[in-house]
Design a protein around this motif. Structure first.
Motif, mmCIF file in Angstrom:
data_model
loop_
_atom_site.group_PDB
_atom_site.id
_atom_site.type_symbol
_atom_site.label_atom_id
_atom_site.label_comp_id
_atom_site.label_asym_id
_atom_site.label_seq_id
_atom_site.Cartn_x
_atom_site.Cartn_y
_atom_site.Cartn_z
ATOM 1 N N GLU A 169 -4.529 6.543 17.631
ATOM 2 C CA GLU A 169 -4.436 6.354 16.195
ATOM 3 C C GLU A 169 -3.341 6.820 15.464
ATOM 4 O OE1 GLU A 169 -7.373 7.514 12.218
ATOM 5 O OE2 GLU A 169 -8.049 7.684 14.172
ATOM 6 N N ARG A 205 -0.810 4.921 12.874
ATOM 7 C CA ARG A 205 -0.592 5.256 11.814
ATOM 8 C C ARG A 205 1.080 5.661 11.498
ATOM 9 N NH1 ARG A 205 -3.768 6.842 7.995
ATOM 10 N NH2 ARG A 205 -2.465 8.697 7.235
ATOM 11 N N GLU A 226 2.874 2.268 10.954
ATOM 12 C CA GLU A 226 2.576 1.926 9.628
ATOM 13 C C GLU A 226 3.281 2.763 8.425
ATOM 14 O OE1 GLU A 226 -1.760 2.624 9.214
ATOM 15 O OE2 GLU A 226 -2.242 0.672 10.162
ATOM 16 N N LEU A 227 3.403 3.950 8.701
ATOM 17 C CA LEU A 227 4.175 4.815 7.565
ATOM 18 C C LEU A 227 5.770 4.259 7.791
ATOM 19 C CD1 LEU A 227 4.807 7.067 5.740
ATOM 20 C CD2 LEU A 227 5.123 8.642 7.820
ATOM 21 N N TRP A 280 0.168 7.520 1.228
ATOM 22 C CA TRP A 280 1.034 8.279 2.070
ATOM 23 C C TRP A 280 1.743 9.402 1.005
ATOM 24 C CZ3 TRP A 280 0.679 7.212 6.707
ATOM 25 C CH2 TRP A 280 0.292 5.929 7.190
#
Length: 363
Positions: free
Chosen positions: A82, A86, A89-90, A132
């Motif tokens: 995970e 992530r 994605e950032l 974020w």
């Protein structure tokens, strides 16, 4: 390099002949790389800037840059956890809000094709958008002239810092983590890389001389000499008047002459400057070969079978492009941009990958 000191060190360590030869060879190789770096800092940058004003050099470099960027890309998570997902994605989010574009980052990195290395400054900012908020993201990545910096390394040639040359002769050290350094085609761990223009230099230099002499030739022989033929019994005064008329013949649109006077234009058997043109074309091809590895991308091809030859040259060019894409993905995007951003925001996430979507090469 102090040869005596090197030899004393070898004898003091008690190395045998084979091992001593290895160490001496390595020392000379390391010293030659340092000499190349010094040459680049002192004179190379000025020469490269001058070479970039040449049409053939500029065209070849532009083809190489835009050819490398002519491919789609995507961000792929470095793992299946995970945290890895992530992190990817950032990175996608940070690239989306970045001032500028990924294309501009890569294009600025490819300035190293001409200068050997490129320098870009990373500016961070705290994100204020969900999900974020509070994370560090890129605000901008700005290209800097390489000549403004000196790269400071440790004894093993690892980058320690960038030293900014401040006007007035002062120097200001800056942290290496603040910059993206791309060394193109480097050898022996040189951080200054090796410009494509080094191999093209001798042909560019010869071409500049040829162009100067070609212009002088055109100025001297571009207009054919006018020859006037008159009978032997013509008085000197009339001969001088005819000479004055012939001197003005290039500016006049019409001239009236006696029937017994003949005018001829003295021209060479070959066109003026034909040899210069052939020589310039040869050096243009060699410049293209030094930068692109082939010539048909910047030349029309005058030989028979140019279609089959063009396909071979196209494959060679694509091999160059693919190798450069992989190098940019690994050295610029993943190692220096993605990895640093992930380490600033996550404890143990793997670095996302920058993947080019390559097209199949023609058979």
């Amino acid at each position: 390099m102090d040869i005596s000191a090197l030899w004393r060190r070898v004898r003091r360590r008690g190395l045998n002949r084979e091992r001593a030869a290895v160490e001496i060879t390595a020392a000379f190789r390391y010293g030659s790389a340092l000499d190349e770096d010094e040459l680049l800092r002192t004179r190379g940058e000025k020469v490269y800037d001058e070479m970039l004003t040449d049409a053939q050099v500029q065209a070849a470099l532009t083809v190489k840059k835009f050819g490398v960027l002519d491919a789609e890309w995507q961000i792929v998570a470095g793992g299946e956890d995970e945290a890895d997902i992530r992190a990817a994605e950032l990175v996608r989010f940070a690239l989306g809000r970045l001032r500028g574009s990924v294309t501009r980052i890569l294009l600025n990195a490819l300035d190293a094709l001409a200068h050997g290395y490129s320098v870009q400054e990373i500016n961070y900012a705290l994100c204020e958008q969900e999900p974020w908020r509070g994370r560090l993201v890129w605000q901008s990545i700005k290209s800097k002239p390489p000549r403004l910096f000196r790269l400071e390394t440790d004894p093993y040639r690892n980058l320690k810092a960038l030293v900014l040359r401040v006007p007035g002769g002062e120097e200001e050290p800056l942290p290496a983590e603040k910059f993206v350094i791309y060394a193109y085609n480097s050898s022996y761990e040189s951080l200054y890389g090796r410009s494509d223009l080094r191999a093209a230099y001798k042909h560019w230099w010869a071409k500049q001389l040829l162009l100067k002499f070609w212009l002088l030739s055109l100025e001297k022989f571009g207009s054919p000499t006018v020859k006037g033929v008159v009978p032997r019994h013509v008085p000197d005064a009339e001969r001088e008047e005819l000479l004055r008329v012939l001197d003005r013949i290039q500016q006049e649109t019409a001239v009236v002459l006696p029937e017994d006077v003949q005018i001829e234009l003295l021209e060479g058997r070959s066109p003026i400057g034909a040899a210069y043109l052939q020589a310039v074309q040869f050096h243009n091809k060699e410049i293209a070969r030094a930068i692109l590895g082939q010539t048909l991308a910047t030349d029309e091809g005058t030989r028979t079978g140019s279609l089959a030859l063009g396909q071979v040259h196209y494959r060679v060019l694509q091999l160059y492009f693919r190798a450069l894409r992989r190098d940019l993905a690994e050295q610029v995007m993943e190692e220096q941009l993605f990895r640093r951003l992930v380490e600033l925001n996550f404890a143990d996430a793997k670095t996302p990958r920058f993947v080019w979507q390559e097209r199949e090469l023609p058979a």
